[in-house]
Structure formats: C-alpha cells, structure tokens
Design a protein around this motif. Structure first.
Motif, PDB file in Angstrom:
ATOM      1  N   ALA A   1       0.836  -1.200   0.000  1.00 16.28           N
ATOM      2  CA  ALA A   1       0.000   0.000   0.000  1.00 16.28           C
ATOM      3  C   ALA A   1       0.870   1.248   0.000  1.00 16.28           C
ATOM      4  O   ALA A   1       0.621   2.203  -0.737  1.00 16.28           O
ATOM      5  CB  ALA A   1      -0.937  -0.008   1.211  1.00 16.28           C
ATOM      6  N   MET A   2       1.954   1.210   0.815  1.00 14.60           N
ATOM      7  CA  MET A   2       2.881   2.351   0.851  1.00 14.60           C
ATOM      8  C   MET A   2       3.518   2.560  -0.511  1.00 14.60           C
ATOM      9  O   MET A   2       3.632   3.691  -0.991  1.00 14.60           O
ATOM     10  CB  MET A   2       3.987   2.083   1.887  1.00 14.60           C
ATOM     11  CG  MET A   2       3.544   2.205   3.312  1.00 14.60           C
ATOM     12  SD  MET A   2       3.685   3.905   3.861  1.00 14.60           S
ATOM     13  CE  MET A   2       5.469   4.036   3.946  1.00 14.60           C
ATOM     14  N   ALA A   3       3.931   1.450  -1.122  1.00 14.94           N
ATOM     15  CA  ALA A   3       4.570   1.552  -2.435  1.00 14.94           C
ATOM     16  C   ALA A   3       3.616   2.203  -3.429  1.00 14.94           C
ATOM     17  O   ALA A   3       4.009   3.081  -4.200  1.00 14.94           O
ATOM     18  CB  ALA A   3       4.991   0.169  -2.925  1.00 14.94           C
ATOM     19  N   ALA A   4       2.347   1.783  -3.359  1.00 16.09           N
ATOM     20  CA  ALA A   4       1.369   2.349  -4.281  1.00 16.09           C
ATOM     21  C   ALA A   4       1.155   3.836  -3.999  1.00 16.09           C
ATOM     22  O   ALA A   4       1.097   4.655  -4.920  1.00 16.09           O
ATOM     23  CB  ALA A   4       0.053   1.588  -4.180  1.00 16.09           C
ATOM     24  N   VAL A   5       1.074   4.186  -2.711  1.00 10.97           N
ATOM     25  CA  VAL A   5       0.878   5.600  -2.350  1.00 10.97           C
ATOM     26  C   VAL A   5       2.057   6.427  -2.864  1.00 10.97           C
ATOM     27  O   VAL A   5       1.880   7.494  -3.451  1.00 10.97           O
ATOM     28  CB  VAL A   5       0.733   5.766  -0.818  1.00 10.97           C
ATOM     29  CG1 VAL A   5       0.888   7.224  -0.426  1.00 10.97           C
ATOM     30  CG2 VAL A   5      -0.615   5.233  -0.362  1.00 10.97           C
ATOM     31  N   ILE A   6       3.272   5.897  -2.668  1.00 11.82           N
ATOM     32  CA  ILE A   6       4.455   6.646  -3.096  1.00 11.82           C
ATOM     33  C   ILE A   6       4.470   6.801  -4.617  1.00 11.82           C
ATOM     34  O   ILE A   6       4.797   7.862  -5.152  1.00 11.82           O
ATOM     35  CB  ILE A   6       5.740   5.956  -2.582  1.00 11.82           C
ATOM     36  CG1 ILE A   6       5.815   6.124  -1.063  1.00 11.82           C
ATOM     37  CG2 ILE A   6       6.980   6.566  -3.235  1.00 11.82           C
ATOM     38  CD1 ILE A   6       6.890   5.280  -0.406  1.00 11.82           C
ATOM     39  N   THR A   7       4.076   5.715  -5.301  1.00 11.14           N
ATOM     40  CA  THR A   7       4.013   5.780  -6.759  1.00 11.14           C
ATOM     41  C   THR A   7       3.060   6.880  -7.217  1.00 11.14           C
ATOM     42  O   THR A   7       3.409   7.718  -8.050  1.00 11.14           O
ATOM     43  CB  THR A   7       3.518   4.440  -7.331  1.00 11.14           C
ATOM     44  OG1 THR A   7       4.355   3.413  -6.847  1.00 11.14           O
ATOM     45  CG2 THR A   7       3.540   4.459  -8.833  1.00 11.14           C
ATOM     46  N   VAL A   8       1.878   6.866  -6.634  1.00 10.70           N
ATOM     47  CA  VAL A   8       0.892   7.886  -7.006  1.00 10.70           C
ATOM     48  C   VAL A   8       1.429   9.268  -6.633  1.00 10.70           C
ATOM     49  O   VAL A   8       1.301  10.225  -7.401  1.00 10.70           O
ATOM     50  CB  VAL A   8      -0.457   7.632  -6.301  1.00 10.70           C
ATOM     51  CG1 VAL A   8      -1.430   8.751  -6.624  1.00 10.70           C
ATOM     52  CG2 VAL A   8      -1.019   6.303  -6.724  1.00 10.70           C
ATOM     53  N   PHE A   9       2.040   9.338  -5.458  1.00  9.44           N
ATOM     54  CA  PHE A   9       2.582  10.624  -5.003  1.00  9.44           C
ATOM     55  C   PHE A   9       3.586  11.171  -6.012  1.00  9.44           C
ATOM     56  O   PHE A   9       3.476  12.307  -6.462  1.00  9.44           O
ATOM     57  CB  PHE A   9       3.247  10.457  -3.636  1.00  9.44           C
ATOM     58  CG  PHE A   9       4.070  11.646  -3.221  1.00  9.44           C
ATOM     59  CD1 PHE A   9       3.447  12.794  -2.762  1.00  9.44           C
ATOM     60  CD2 PHE A   9       5.450  11.615  -3.331  1.00  9.44           C
ATOM     61  CE1 PHE A   9       4.195  13.894  -2.403  1.00  9.44           C
ATOM     62  CE2 PHE A   9       6.211  12.711  -2.971  1.00  9.44           C
ATOM     63  CZ  PHE A   9       5.584  13.857  -2.500  1.00  9.44           C
TER      64      PHE A   9
ATOM     65  N   LEU B   1      -6.059   8.409  -3.801  1.00 12.75           N
ATOM     66  CA  LEU B   1      -6.485   9.662  -3.185  1.00 12.75           C
ATOM     67  C   LEU B   1      -5.417  10.168  -2.209  1.00 12.75           C
ATOM     68  O   LEU B   1      -5.025  11.333  -2.244  1.00 12.75           O
ATOM     69  CB  LEU B   1      -7.816   9.442  -2.464  1.00 12.75           C
ATOM     70  CG  LEU B   1      -8.557  10.691  -2.024  1.00 12.75           C
ATOM     71  CD1 LEU B   1      -8.990  11.480  -3.251  1.00 12.75           C
ATOM     72  CD2 LEU B   1      -9.773  10.333  -1.189  1.00 12.75           C
ATOM     73  N   ILE B   2      -4.933   9.274  -1.355  1.00 12.26           N
ATOM     74  CA  ILE B   2      -3.926   9.678  -0.365  1.00 12.26           C
ATOM     75  C   ILE B   2      -2.681  10.205  -1.073  1.00 12.26           C
ATOM     76  O   ILE B   2      -2.203  11.306  -0.786  1.00 12.26           O
ATOM     77  CB  ILE B   2      -3.553   8.488   0.558  1.00 12.26           C
ATOM     78  CG1 ILE B   2      -4.755   8.078   1.406  1.00 12.26           C
ATOM     79  CG2 ILE B   2      -2.376   8.866   1.456  1.00 12.26           C
ATOM     80  CD1 ILE B   2      -4.521   6.824   2.227  1.00 12.26           C
ATOM     81  N   GLY B   3      -2.178   9.412  -2.038  1.00 11.21           N
ATOM     82  CA  GLY B   3      -0.971   9.823  -2.748  1.00 11.21           C
ATOM     83  C   GLY B   3      -1.143  11.165  -3.427  1.00 11.21           C
ATOM     84  O   GLY B   3      -0.274  12.039  -3.353  1.00 11.21           O
ATOM     85  N   ALA B   4      -2.284  11.353  -4.068  1.00 12.17           N
ATOM     86  CA  ALA B   4      -2.500  12.573  -4.842  1.00 12.17           C
ATOM     87  C   ALA B   4      -2.685  13.793  -3.943  1.00 12.17           C
ATOM     88  O   ALA B   4      -2.201  14.878  -4.254  1.00 12.17           O
ATOM     89  CB  ALA B   4      -3.707  12.400  -5.754  1.00 12.17           C
ATOM     90  N   VAL B   5      -3.360  13.595  -2.807  1.00 11.34           N
ATOM     91  CA  VAL B   5      -3.564  14.736  -1.906  1.00 11.34           C
ATOM     92  C   VAL B   5      -2.229  15.180  -1.311  1.00 11.34           C
ATOM     93  O   VAL B   5      -1.928  16.384  -1.251  1.00 11.34           O
ATOM     94  CB  VAL B   5      -4.581  14.382  -0.792  1.00 11.34           C
ATOM     95  CG1 VAL B   5      -4.531  15.406   0.326  1.00 11.34           C
ATOM     96  CG2 VAL B   5      -5.982  14.321  -1.378  1.00 11.34           C
TER      97      VAL B   5
END
Ligand SMILES: Nc1ncnc2c1ncn2[C@@H]1O[C@H](COP(=O)(O)OP(=O)(O)O)[C@@H](O)[C@H]1O
Ligand SMILES: [Mg+2]
Lengths: 237, 303
Positions: free
Chosen positions: B21-29, B230-234
């Motif tokens: 999940a962190m990896a995905a958030v960072i990717t989106v970020f 959503l988290i990554g983008a925000v």
C-alpha cells in the motif's frame, strides 16, 4: 442432481481428462469417486463447477445445462454447490469466523443472520473455540472442518469434496467423513473424490471408478476395489 | 452494494499489505507530484507570457511639422487596423509632463522649447502581431522618421520575438512533459497494483469458488486503489502547493539580475496556482488508482 452425458475433456497438449463419461447422480445420494491419481476425478469436479468446460457432451447440474449457462450466472451456480478441497482453500488473512462468513456475505445474507448462522455451523463442526483463530494457527484437520463449515453454511443442495482427507491424518479423516455423512443426511447430495481405500470400503456407498478418464465401474454399495473388501463394513453407517 | 463490508475489506487488506500500500501511495505521489509541478509551471509561464504580452507597446512619434490632415489620416489608420486593441494619444505637453515627472523639474526649466514629439501608444491584441502592425507605420508621412530610417516607430522588436519564441517552446515542452508523465503515472500505478494483486491471486481464486461475483471481488480492490490514489494525490498536491509558494516567495525576495532569470522570476512572482488543480489532482489520483485495480484484476476475473 448431476447428469453427465457422453462428456469428453481433453487438456491442451493431448492429455485426456475425461473420456465419453456418462453418469447420473440423484438428489440426496452419497457418491464416492475413486481411481488412481490422474484418472480424472478433479476434472469431473471442475466440470461441475464450470471451472473448465467440456470439449463435447452435456452436463446438467440441478436441472441447469452448464453448456448454455451464461458466464455471469456461474457465481449463482457455485453458491448452490459447497466445495471442499484437499488444500482447504481458506482465505489466509481471515479468521475462522470470517472465512465462513464470507460465503454468506457473497450471497448478500443480512448481517444479523450471519451472526446467527456462523456460530451455529462452527458449533456443528466442533470449532467454537477456534472462532477467532487464523488458518495458520490451527491444525490441518481443523482447517478442513472450517472449509466444510464454509461449504455447508448456505445449506447448498450439492456438496463436492475433492480428496478432503488427502492432507490429514487417518483419525481426523474419519471425523471429516462423519461430517460429510451428517450433511448428506440433511438431504444434501454429496460427491467425494478420494483414493482413501479404507474409507470407501468401510462406508459401502455408491462408487464410481475412473480409469484414464473413463468410467470403469458404477456400483451401488461398492468398495474401493472391484472385489469388495468386506472386513471393515459398516463402521460409519 | 455492501459498502461497509467492502470498505472494511479494503482497509483490512491495506493494513495487512501495508508495504504494498505504501509503495502504491508513493508511486501515485511521485507521478501526480510531477504532473502537478508541470501543470503549475505551465500555468505560471502562461501568466507570465500574458503579462509580458500586455506590456508590449508600439510607440509612433509624430513629426512636429506634420499637417492636420496627415495627423488625422494617421489616427484614421490606427482605428482601421483590427489587430490593435487600444491606443492612446500623448500630446507634446503630456510628453513633457511625463518627462518632468521622470527626470525632475530642473532639466525641463532650462529648455527653450518643448523638444518632445507627440505620439501614439498602441497596444496590439496579440503580441505575435507586433511586428506586422508596427510595419504599417514605417512609411507614414506623419511619422517622425530620420531620413532613411524607421526610427519614428519604436517597439521592443528583438526582445519580444525572443521572449515569445522561448515561451512558446517552453509551452510545447510542458505539454509533452504532461503527456509523458501522465502515461508514466498510469503504467506505474497499474504495475504496482498488478504486483499486489498477483500476490493475492489465490485469494481471488477462492472467492470465485465460493460463488463471489466479479463485482463482489472487484469492489474491495477498486476501493483500495481509490483510497491509495487519493492519499498519494492529496499529499502530492499539498507538496506542489508548498513548493510553488516557497519558490514564488524566494523569487520575490531575491534580486537576481541576469536577463533570463529576471524574466523567469517575473513570470513566477505571482505564484500562480491553476484553478481547481488540487481537486483535479486528487480526483485524478483516485481514478487512476481505481482504474489501475480494475485493469490489473481483469486477467484474474475471466470466467
Ligand atoms: N490444467 C491441466 N492441463 C493439462 N493437463 C491436466 C490439467 N489438469 C489435469 N490434467 C491432466 O488430466 C488428467 C486427469 O487429471 P485429474 O482430473 O486432476 O486427475 P485426478 O484428480 O483423478 O488425480 C491427468 O493426466 C492430468 O495430468
Ligand atoms: Mg485430483
């Protein structure tokens, strides 16, 4: 309940799964499917679940022709079939309770009736104390009982078991088989694929024997082998 | 739809697979932050370009000895050119007044006559047309040209041309960058999601065996992708906003005087923030996450 009419399934290169197989299994029956490894038992069970489709022939399950059953209706078919596998197929991240509850969530059962039915069935299979354990925290026999509970919690008209005792010790296996018999007594049709010779011989139920994908024997009250081994008769029945 | 069940499935799985999940958030970020940075830069440059273009003036100086008829013809000509946005007549007196304000009383007092010509200050609609419009006055009889030159018409010809071509080039580059990073974002996200679903393909198989419909299986994954995106983008939007604010402040307070940099800082001083960028990035991230999940699930949900 299950009708196979001249069903043939050949796997990709040129491996025979099932060859010109015909049989009828009636409502409420208890049937053993026996045969050496690779004789086509799992193929038959996968066909009933429409996990795979036959190359020719017709399969009816509860009066429905699987050949004309739309893809979108396959989940409905499976909700009416309980499944037990050699490797249990429990969701590793869910507790015993949630694994059983999942089968009810899937059919849209109200939360309240889930809370009632799951403890009931766990009590039936004798796992009340393990309600909040995870699959990796309990023994193989216990995992298989969870899987039986999940298969039966919907009270499906049909229950399929593919080598349900293949991965557990003989004593525990007897317990599992007794559970299946009890389930059969409620009117559920039960089909058990196995090569557990002792078990089949003891139970004296209908036996379908497969060899290289062909039906070689269909005996009303049979044993594992052609000539019935009479010694261990009637232990469970 | 059993939103409560699906949501708790999604959150539970994110908690269990928190590394993924962190990896995905960072990717989106990363991908939305880059995308956001590109969009903000483009917006700032556009604003800068617009304000520069608005400052481009053509000054047409009028001969003192031009006749009234010639002057009237000149004004008539200005009015008739459709590319001209507005113009202002600066009389000799006004010119002197401006000069006085700029250079002080003392110099003006010593002048025997008013040496400053009257002029028109012309603004064109499109800075790209400055050259074309200016040319129309080169040979006008009312214009105060020295013989053989066109120095009665003044405009920032070279500077404007260079500036505009630079800004156009940067604009094109920004579009290309936007496209490349949007594509990279989609690929990165779907790869991340595919990895995480691959790790759970057995679960999906079991769900199917128990009779779960495709959508029943899909919803928790889609929600998970949605939340992750959503988290990554925000976070990315917040990050870009802060960077934009800091950069604008820094440029305002510093006085670098190298030509290019000055133009650049002039463009950025507003710290312009594209309207709706924050929600756009957030929605984009969420939708990318959800779509990524659906695409990645496709091969496991074939019946
Ligand atoms: N997915 C598959 N691809 C190719 N061959 C298969 C596949 N599944 C089963 N088989 C072959 O089909 C035959 C019947 O297999 P199976 O039905 O699993 O037998 P059993 O369950 O009785 O051991 C075997 O020869 C097996 O190797
Ligand atoms: Mg098998």
């Amino acid at each position: 309940m299950i009708v196979f009419e001249d069903v043939t399934k050949v796997y990709d290169p040129d491996v025979v799964g099932l060859q010109n197989f015909t049989c009828h299994i009636g409502k409420g029956e208890f049937v053993f499917l026996v045969g050496a490894s690779g004789s086509g038992k799992s193929t038959l069970i996968k066909l009933v679940l429409k996990e795979i489709v036959p190359d020719s022939g017709r399969i009816l399950v509860a009066g429905r022709n699987l050949g004309t059953l739309r893809h979108s209706k396959v989940p409905l078919l499976r909700r009416n079939i309980g499944c037990v596998f050699q490797d249990f197929k429990l969701l590793p991240n869910k507790t015993v309770y949630d694994n059983v509850a999942y089968a009810l969530e899937v059919v849209g059962e109200p939360r309240r009736s889930i809370r009632r039915k799951v403890p009931e069935i766990l009590n039936l299979v004798g796992l009340t104390e393990k309600t909040n354990s995870y699959p990796h925290e309990i023994s193989g026999g216990e995992q298989q009982r969870v899987s039986v509970a999940r298969a039966f919690v919907n009270h499906p008209p049909l229950l399929l078991a593919d080598e349900p005792t293949g991965n557990i010790d003989p004593e525990t296996a007897v317990g599992i088989m007794q559970l299946l018999v009890r389930i059969n007594r409620t009117g559920t049709t039960v089909v058990v694929a196995t090569h557990d010779r002792d078990m089949v011989n003891r139970m004296r139920r209908r036996v379908l024997q497969l060899d290289a994908g062909r039906l070689v024997r269909d005996e009303r009250r049979g044993g594992y082998d052609q000539v019935a081994d009479v010694e261990a008769e009637g232990v469970l029945t | 739809m059993r939103l409560g069940f699906f949501l708790s499935e999604a959150l539970g799985s994110m908690r269990r697979n928190w590394v993924m999940a962190m990896a995905a958030v960072i990717t989106v970020f990363i991908s939305t932050a880059i995308l956001g940075a590109v969009l903000v830069t483009r917006d700032n440059l556009n604003q800068g370009a617009t304000s520069l273009k608005n400052r481009v003036l053509i000054e047409v100086f009028i001969k003192d000895e031009a006749t009234d008829a010639e002057k009237a013809a000149l004004e008539q000509k200005i009015r008739s050119i459709p590319e001209i946005k507005s113009f202002e007549y600066i009389s000799k007196d006004e010119a002197l007044e401006r000069f006085r304000k700029r250079f002080g009383e003392r110099i003006v007092q010593n002048l025997p006559i008013n040496p400053l010509p009257a002029s028109y200050e012309i603004q064109v609609k499109d800075a790209n047309q400055v050259d074309m419009v200016a040319r129309k006055f080169f040979d006008d009889p009312a214009v105060d040209n020295d013989p053989g030159t066109h120095n009665g018409v003044k405009y920032a010809r070279e500077t404007v041309r260079k500036m505009l071509s630079t800004i156009n080039l940067i604009g094109i580059g920004m579009w290309v960058a936007t496209g490349v990073f949007a594509l990279a974002a989609v690929l990165l996200i779907s790869t991340t999601v595919r990895l995480s679903i691959f790790a759970r393909r057995r679960e999906v198989e079991i769900m199917r065996l128990v009779g779960a419909t495709n959508w029943f299986i899909r919803w928790p994954f889609v929600l998970e992708g949605f939340i992750t995106g959503l988290i990554g983008a925000v976070i990315a939007a917040g990050f870009v906003w802060l960077a934009n604010w800091a950069l604008a402040n820094w440029l305002k307070s510093s006085d670098i005087d190298f030509l290019n940099v000055r133009i650049f800082s002039m463009c950025w001083q507003s710290g312009s923030w594209p309207a709706g960028l924050m929600p756009t990035l957030a929605v984009l991230g969420a939708v990318l996450g959800a779509l990524g999940s659906m695409v990645a699930l496709r091969r496991y949900l074939k019946t």
